[in-house]
Design an enzyme around this catalytic site. Structure first.
Site, PDB file in Angstrom:
ATOM      1  N   GLU A 134      41.963  30.163  34.393  1.00  0.00           N
ATOM      2  CA  GLU A 134      43.190  31.305  33.975  1.00  0.00           C
ATOM      3  C   GLU A 134      43.448  30.932  32.603  1.00  0.00           C
ATOM      4  OE1 GLU A 134      46.046  30.114  37.007  1.00  0.00           O
ATOM      5  OE2 GLU A 134      44.444  30.801  38.538  1.00  0.00           O
ATOM      6  N   ASN A 186      36.933  30.260  35.719  1.00  0.00           N
ATOM      7  CA  ASN A 186      37.448  30.874  36.713  1.00  0.00           C
ATOM      8  C   ASN A 186      38.670  31.588  36.304  1.00  0.00           C
ATOM      9  OD1 ASN A 186      37.522  31.135  39.718  1.00  0.00           O
ATOM     10  ND2 ASN A 186      39.211  29.637  39.626  1.00  0.00           N
ATOM     11  N   HIS A 203      41.797  37.507  44.488  1.00  0.00           N
ATOM     12  CA  HIS A 203      43.313  37.796  45.004  1.00  0.00           C
ATOM     13  C   HIS A 203      43.731  38.984  45.044  1.00  0.00           C
ATOM     14  CE1 HIS A 203      43.558  33.229  45.181  1.00  0.00           C
ATOM     15  NE2 HIS A 203      43.498  32.870  44.059  1.00  0.00           N
ATOM     16  N   GLU A 217      38.102  32.521  45.021  1.00  0.00           N
ATOM     17  CA  GLU A 217      39.394  32.250  46.004  1.00  0.00           C
ATOM     18  C   GLU A 217      39.873  33.523  46.756  1.00  0.00           C
ATOM     19  OE1 GLU A 217      42.337  30.907  43.312  1.00  0.00           O
ATOM     20  OE2 GLU A 217      41.035  29.653  42.068  1.00  0.00           O
ATOM     21  N   ASP A 236      41.087  36.508  48.890  1.00  0.00           N
ATOM     22  CA  ASP A 236      42.190  36.596  49.702  1.00  0.00           C
ATOM     23  C   ASP A 236      42.719  38.204  49.662  1.00  0.00           C
ATOM     24  OD1 ASP A 236      44.193  36.174  47.753  1.00  0.00           O
ATOM     25  OD2 ASP A 236      44.745  34.278  48.992  1.00  0.00           O
TER      26      ASP A 236
END
Ligand code: G3I
Length: 302
Positions: free
Chosen positions: A127, A169, A206, A235, A237
């Site tokens: 990030e 990432n 996400h 990750e 979702d």
């Protein structure tokens, strides 16, 4: 195939899950995680504040709980994460300049030495780019040590464990037209051109109303892969867990040969960092949701 791991394995991919150490003694949770997934990411336990609570004093107690649980069950572990502006221990938050730069290097070396040869994929930097349209690096104490902090992190990681795949990432880099996506793309292209060791890019994925699943996600994966890096969905979702959207993400990965695996960010909705969005594949009772069946069906296509 009748599990996510088997389904992904049919395509030479892994299917992973984020695990929290303090939930492993919940048998419903542990049984689902063991049955369905063959890769594990520690949700918090391998982060900087967990692994180096005091300068130079490493603590792998919780990280090893997850690592050993996974390895004893034949699962791969994805390392997450070595250099990040967030979840830094207080002592690191207080550092700047050369002292912080050296602390970052020492941290990467210390964690990777502990798992040398045993964690095949690491999120080295997490990030580092700003949200919105600026395309700039995120302002952080690490960024203020100099623009080269990211490549120093990658070079340090390569030396510390030459067997590990090294990933950058980030979130909100799934839409090919987003400035943040283009900024990360340009960094990776530059790193490849200059021989900075980078092997993969993790797309956190996400998805929610603020960052909806983009129909050009497959293009994004293809474009990054064409730079000569693997791509991974790290990750996943999705707010409300719409089955079609989940299936689309799976198909996007399977369509790109260098998309090597998919990780969902938690087991049950009740385990999610966004539990109020019910974004995962299992409900709070551990029952398979429609999204689960859509993912399994997508994995079982052709
Ligand atoms: O462990 C402490 C506990 O001792 C304390 O009493 C409690 C009080 O708030 O906090 C607990 O720590 C929390 C930790 O999760 C464990 O539950 C932290 O406050 C909380 O901030 C932390 O949130 C994590 C978040 O990263 C922190 O940035 C989430 O669980 C985790 O899912 C989330 O994961 C991140 C990825 O690493 C990077 N990408 C985005 C993703 C979602 O934010």
């Amino acid at each position: 195939a009748s599990t996510l791991a088997e389904g992904a394995a049919q395509h030479g991919r892994y299917f992973g899950v984020a695990i929290a150490a303090n939930r492993l003694n919940d048998s419903v949770y542990a049984n689902i995680a063991n049955r369905e997934f063959n890769s594990v990411t520690a949700e918090n336990e391998m982060k900087i504040d967990a692994t180096e609570p005091q300068p130079g004093q490493f603590n792998f107690y919780q990280a090893d709980q997850i690592f050993n649980w996974a390895r004893q069950r034949g699962k791969q572990v994805r390392g997450h994460t070595l250099a990040w502006h967030s979840q830094q221990p207080q002592w690191m938050q207080n550092l700047s300049g050369q002292a912080l730069r050296q602390a970052m290097i020492n941290h990467i070396q210390g964690v990777m030495a502990h798992y040398r040869g045993q964690i095949p994929i690491w999120d080295v930097v997490n990030e580092a780019f700003e949200d919105g349209n600026s395309g700039r690096r995120r302002d952080s104490n690490l960024q203020r040590t100099g623009d080269d902090w990211i490549e120093v992190a990658f070079r340090t990681a390569r030396q510390a464990d030459p067997s590990a795949k090294l990933c950058y990432n980030d979130y909100n880099i799934e839409n090919w037209n987003a400035a943040k996506t283009q900024a990360v793309y340009n960094m990776v292209r530059d790193f490849k051109a200059r021989g900075v060791p980078i092997d993969c890019v993790g797309f956190q994925s996400h998805f929610n109303s603020g960052n909806p699943y983009p129909s050009n996600f497959r293009t994004t994966l293809q474009q990054f892969a064409a730079l000569g890096v693997d791509v991974e969905i790290t990750e996943l979702d999705i707010e409300g867990a719409p089955p079609q959207t989940y299936a689309n993400v799976i198909r996007d990965c399977l369509a790109v040969p260098r998309c090597t695996g998919i990780t969902v960010w938690g087991v049950r909705d009740s385990d999610s960092w966004r539990s109020y969005q019910n974004p995962l594949l299992f409900d709070g009772n551990g029952n398979k949701k429609q999204a689960y069946y859509a993912v399994l069906d997508a994995l079982n296509e052709n």
